[in-house]
Write an enzyme that holds these catalytic residues in place. Structure first.
Site, PDB file in Angstrom:
ATOM      1  N   HIS A   1       0.828  -1.212   0.000  1.00  0.00           N
ATOM      2  CA  HIS A   1       0.000   0.000   0.000  1.00  0.00           C
ATOM      3  C   HIS A   1       0.859   1.258   0.000  1.00  0.00           C
ATOM      4  O   HIS A   1       0.428   2.323   0.410  1.00  0.00           O
ATOM      5  CB  HIS A   1      -0.960   0.003   1.189  1.00  0.00           C
TER       6      HIS A   1
HETATM    7  S1  FES Z   1       1.949  -0.514   3.095  1.00  0.00           S
HETATM    8 FE1  FES Z   1       0.360  -1.871   3.664  1.00  0.00          FE
HETATM    9  S2  FES Z   1       1.479  -3.595   4.252  1.00  0.00           S
HETATM   10 FE2  FES Z   1       3.034  -2.200   3.775  1.00  0.00          FE
END
Ligand code: FES
Ligand code: HEM
Lengths: 415, 185
Positions: free
Chosen positions: B150
Site C-alpha cells: 500500500h
Molecule cells: S503498506 Fe500496507 S502492508 Fe506495507
C-alpha cells in the site's frame, strides 16, 4: 404469511409420523402450499440459488477434505495432486474454487435486491440482520478457504488480513499472536484455518435456517413492496415458484459451468500457483474479486486504524439500515429520487471494485475515495433524509392490482 | 417491616433465596469464564513454537551497500551493511518531524564493548501497516525501503516517512556475540 397449515396426511405412515415429528408438514407448508406474492420477479430467485450454492460448497468441500493435507510443507502439493492425480479431483476442486465466486455473485445480487425493494424494512428487519450475519460468515469462510492452498496469494492475503487486528489499540498485537498461534502466519495458522473453514459452512447452514424461518413469519416482500392483503395477491409456492426458481437455477448453473469448464482460473490469480514464500511479498497483491470493494475502502483512507474501521463499518451500516431509512415506502419503484440515489450507489460499488483492483494512485485513488464517501453518504445521509422530504409516487391498491396494471398505479378515481 | 412476608408486593426485602440465586448465578458465570480460558489460550504460541526463537547470523560476508534477509520466528529480518552516505542521510533528518520519532542511534544495539556499529542495521522486514515485506536496496523516495502493498516508504534507518504505516520497522532483540556474529532473539 404463516397461516394455518393446510397439510392433510394421506397415508397411515404419514399420519403416524405427523403426530410424532411433523417434518413432512413443515416441508409442505413452507415449500408446497406456501402462499407467495404473485408478482415476484427474477430478482427473487437468488434465495434458492444461494441455498444451492451452500450445498454445492459443502458437498465438494467434504470431498476435498478427504485429500487435502493441512501442513505448510504439504498443503500446496496436496492441492496440485487433487487437480492432477485424484479421480475427478480437477472437477471437484474447480467447482469448489469457482463456487465461492458464484456464491458471492448471487449473494450480492440478493442484497441489492433487498436494498432496492426495501426488504429490510419492517417487518423484515430480523431477516435482514440474519442476512448480514450470513454475509460476514461467508466472508470469513471464503477468506480462510483461500489460505488453504498455501500459494503466494494465500499466504500474503492471510498476512495482510490478520494484520488488520494489529490496528486495535493496546491489545492488537496480542490478539494477532493469538490468531496466528505464533509470531507470524505459519503452520499453526494454517491448521486452525482449516478447522474453522470446515466448521463455518455448517454454522452458515444454521443461520440460513433461521433466516428462512424469519422469512416465513411475515412472508416474502415483493417488487411492489406492498403487504399481502388477500388470497388474490398470492399463488402457492409450488408449482409457481418451484418452476421459476428452477429455471433461474438452470441459467445460473450454465454460467457456473462456463467458468468451471472453460475459464477455471479466470477469477483466480496466477501468483497462487507459486508456493508460499514468507520472505517475499508478490509485487502486486490483490484479494479475490468479491473482496475488492472492501479493500478499496480500506485503502482509500490513509490512516491504518481509520481504514480498518471504515472497512468493517461498511458492513456495520447494513445492520443499522432498517433504522436509517426513514421512508415508509418499501419499493424504490415508487420513490423517484431514492431510485436514482440507489442507481448511483450500485455504480459506486462497482467503482470501488475497480479501484480495489488497481494501485491506489492518481485517478484510481480519487475514484476510490469518492465512491467510499458516497457509500457512507447513501446510508447515513441520503436514506435518512429522503424518507422525510421525498414525495413518493402513488402506489397500486394491492399486489393483484399492481400485476394487472404492470406496476403502474391503477387509474386513480376522479378527484 | 417486622412481620412482612417474603413475596409481598411493595416492600420486598432481599431473602436468603435471592442471595442463593445471585451467588449461584455468579458462580456459573465465573466458572464459565474460567472454563473458557483454556480454549482461548490454546490458540497462543505453543511451547515448541516459543522454543524456536533465536537465530545466529554471520554478518562478515555482507558487502557494503547490500543486505541479507534471514528468517526469525517465521518472519524476515533484514541485515543491511549501510554505506557512509546512507548513515549520513539517516542522521541528517530532523527527528521531531518524524511520525514515529527515533534517532538513528536509538535503532542500533551496542556491541559488548558498548560501541555502536552504525554500518550494521538490523530490523524486522515486516511493514507496520499490514505486514508485507518491503523492497530494499534503496527502494522508494527515501532511499531505504518501500512496501509494495500500500505504498509505505521507509528511510535509510527504516523509519516510516510516507504512506499508511504508523510505525518504524521494528528492531528485534539482538546482540553481538563477536565482531562477526549476531544472535537475534
Ligand atoms: S503498506 Fe500496507 S502492508 Fe506495507
Ligand atoms: C448463504 C447465503 C444466503 C442464503 C442461502 C439465503 C437464502 C434466502 C432465501 C431462500 C430467501 C427466500 C427467497 C428470496 O426471497 O429470494 C431469502 C430471503 C431474504 N434474504 Fe437471504 N440468503 C442468504 C444471504 C442473505 C444476505 C447476505 C442478505 C442481506 C444482507 C439476505 C437478505 C434477505 C432478505 C431481506 C430476504 C427476505 C427477502 C424478501 O422476501 O424480499 N440474505 N434468503
Amino acid at each position: 404469511m404463516a397461516g394455518p397449515s393446510t397439510y392433510e396426511p394421506k397415508s397411515g405412515i404419514e399420519r403416524w409420523m405427523d403426530s410424532r415429528l411433523p417434518l413432512i408438514r413443515l416441508g409442505y407448508d413452507s415449500m408446497v402450499d406456501y402462499p407467495t406474492p404473485r408478482n415476484l420477479n427474477y430478482w427473487w430467485t437468488f434465495g434458492g440459488i444461494l441455498t444451492l450454492c451452500l450445498v454445492i460448497q459443502i458437498v465438494t468441500g467434504v470431498v476435498l477434505g478427504m485429500h487435502y493435507v493441512a501442513h505448510v510443507d504439504m498443503a500446496f502439493d496436496s492441492v496440485q495432486r487433487i487437480r492432477r492425480d485424484v479421480n475427478y479431483g480437477w472437477l471437484i476442486q474447480y467447482i469448489h474454487a469457482n463456487g465461492a465466486s458464484m456464491f458471492f455473485l448471487a449473494v450480492y445480487l440478493h442484497i441489492f435486491r433487498g436494498l432496492y425493494y426495501g426488504s429490510y424494512k419492517p417487518p423484515r428487519e430480523v431477516i435482514w440482520i440474519l442476512g448480514v450475519v450470513i454475509l460476514l460468515l461467508m466472508m470469513a469462510t471464503a477468506f480462510m478457504g483461500y489460505v488453504l492452498p498455501w500459494g503466494q496469494m494465500s499466504f500474503w492475503g492471510a498476512v495482510v488480513i490478520t494484520n488488520f487486528f494489529t490496528a486495535i489499540p493496546l491489545v492488537g498485537d496480542a490478539i494477532t499472536t493469538l490468531l496466528w498461534g505464533g509470531f507470524s502466519v505459519g503452520n499453526p495458522t494454517l491448521n486452525r484455518f482449516y478447522s474453522l473453514h470446515y466448521l463455518l459452512p455448517f454454522v452458515i447452514f444454521g443461520v440460513v435456517a433461521l433466516h428462512i424461518w424469519a422469512l416465513h413469519v411475515p412472508g416474502n416482500n415483493n417488487p411492489a413492496g406492498l403487504s399481502v392483503k388477500s388470497r388474490a395477491d398470492t399463488v402457492p409456492f409450488h408449482p409457481y415458484y418451484t418452476v421459476k426458481d428452477g429455471f433461474a437455477i438452470i441459467l445460473f448453473l450454465i454460467l457456473f459451468s462456463v467458468f468451471v469448464f472453460y475459464l477455471p482460473d479466470a477469477l483466480g490469480h496466477a501468483d497462487n500457483y507459486i508456493p508460499a514464500d514468507p520472505l517475499k511479498t508478490p509485487e502486486h497483491i490483490v484479494p479475490e474479486w468479491y473482496f475488492l470493494p472492501f479493500y478499496a475502502i480500506l485503502r482509500s483512507i490513509p490512516n491504518k486504524l481509520m481504514g480498518v474501521l471504515a472497512m468493517f463499518g461498511s458492513i456495520g451500516v447494513l445492520v443499522a439500515l432498517p433504522w436509517l431509512d426513514t421512508s415508509k415506502v418499501r419499493s424504490m419503484r415508487y420513490r423517484p429520487t431514492a431510485r436514482w440515489c440507489f442507481i448511483i450507489f450500485v455504480i459506486a460499488c462497482l467503482a470501488l471494485g475497480y479501484a480495489g483492483a488497481h494501485n491506489p494512485e492518481g485517478i484510481n485513488l480519487w475514484m476510490g475515495r469518492a465512491a467510499t464517501l458516497y457509500y457512507f453518504v447513501y446510508f447515513l445521509l441520503l436514506l435518512p433524509i429522503l424518507g422525510l422530504v421525498e414525495k413518493p409516487k402513488p402506489r397500486p391498491a394491492s399486489i393483484a392490482d399492481s400485476v394487472k396494471s404492470h406496476g403502474e398505479p391503477a387509474a386513480t378515481p376522479a378527484e | 417491616m417486622s412481620d412482612a412476608t417474603a413475596g409481598q408486593i411493595g416492600d420486598q426485602e432481599p431473602t436468603r433465596r435471592d442471595f442463593i440465586h445471585i451467588a449461584a448465578g455468579a458462580a456459573v458465570v465465573g466458572g464459565g469464564v474460567l472454563a473458557l480460558w483454556p480454549f482461548i489460550d490454546q490458540m497462543n504460541p505453543a511451547a515448541d513454537t516459543l522454543a524456536l526463537s533465536t537465530t545466529e547470523v554471520d554478518i562478515s560476508q555482507i558487502p557494503v551497500g547490500s543486505q541479507i534477509t534471514v528468517s526469525w520466528r517465521g518472519k524476515p529480518v533484514f541485515i543491511r551493511h549501510r554505506t557512509e552516505e546512507e548513515i549520513a542521510e539517516a542522521n541528517a533528518v530532523d527527528v521531531s518531524s518524524l511520525r514515529d520519532p527515533q534517532t538513528d542511534d536509538e535503532r542500533l544495539v551496542p556491541d559488548p564493548e558498548g560501541a555502536l556499529r552504525p554500518e550494521i542495521l538490523v530490523m524486522e522486514g515486516v511493514c507496520t501497516h499490514f505486514g508485507c515485506v518491503p523492497l530494499g536496496d534503496g527502494a522508494g523516495p527515501f532511499d531505504g525501503w518501500f512496501c509494495p502493498c500500500h505504498g509505505s516508504a521507509y528511510d535509510t534507518s527504516g523509519r516510516i516517512r510516507q504512506g499508511p504505516a504508523p510505525l518504524n520497522l521494528p528492531v528485534p532483540p539482538y546482540a553481538y556475540l563477536s565482531d562477526n556474529v549476531i544472535r537475534i532473539g
